[in-house]
Write a protein that holds these residues in place. Structure first.
Motif, PDB file in Angstrom:
ATOM      1  N   THR A  93       1.354   1.871  -0.153  1.00 12.27           N
ATOM      2  CA  THR A  93       0.837   3.095  -0.712  1.00 12.27           C
ATOM      3  C   THR A  93      -0.164   2.414  -1.833  1.00 12.27           C
ATOM      4  N   ASN A  94       0.088   1.571  -2.684  1.00 19.01           N
ATOM      5  CA  ASN A  94      -0.375   0.891  -3.703  1.00 19.01           C
ATOM      6  C   ASN A  94      -1.804   0.452  -3.258  1.00 19.01           C
ATOM      7  N   SER A 133       5.721   0.821  -0.904  1.00 17.40           N
ATOM      8  CA  SER A 133       5.408   1.078  -1.812  1.00 17.40           C
ATOM      9  C   SER A 133       4.107   0.283  -1.902  1.00 17.40           C
ATOM     10  N   ARG A 134       4.208  -0.894  -1.239  1.00 15.42           N
ATOM     11  CA  ARG A 134       3.043  -1.955  -1.409  1.00 15.42           C
ATOM     12  C   ARG A 134       1.823  -1.261  -0.306  1.00 15.42           C
TER      13      ARG A 134
END
Length: 85
Positions: free
Chosen positions: A13-14, A10-11
């Motif tokens: 991707t963000n 998620s990091r």
């Protein structure tokens, strides 16, 4: 801290989405194709980071290495296209 605690999917991707938002805004504002090429390079780098993350965390190392090789070749193709054309 271990790699698995610091770098998560998620990091990656963000961070990628934030960079894409910034550079697409710059490309729209300046109406320059160079910024769109930079966006393509950011996507290529995101593929590399995702494949390295998959290779380090997944149990199937050969598939992760295949993803990494494909992602790096995609990045190099885009870099050559950017500087040679």
């Amino acid at each position: 801290m271990k790699y698995a605690e610091v770098v998560t999917e998620s990091r990656i991707t963000n961070t990628t989405l934030a960079l894409l938002f910034i550079f697409m805004g710059l490309a729209w504002y300046f109406k320059s194709s160079v910024w769109y090429d930079i966006v393509i390079l950011i996507v290529s780098l995101a593929f590399i980071f995702h494949s390295i993350n998959y290779c380090l965390k997944a149990r199937n190392k050969s598939l992760g290495m295949a993803f990494a090789i494909g992602s790096i070749s995609f990045f190099l193709c885009n870099v050559l296209k950017l500087f040679l054309w």
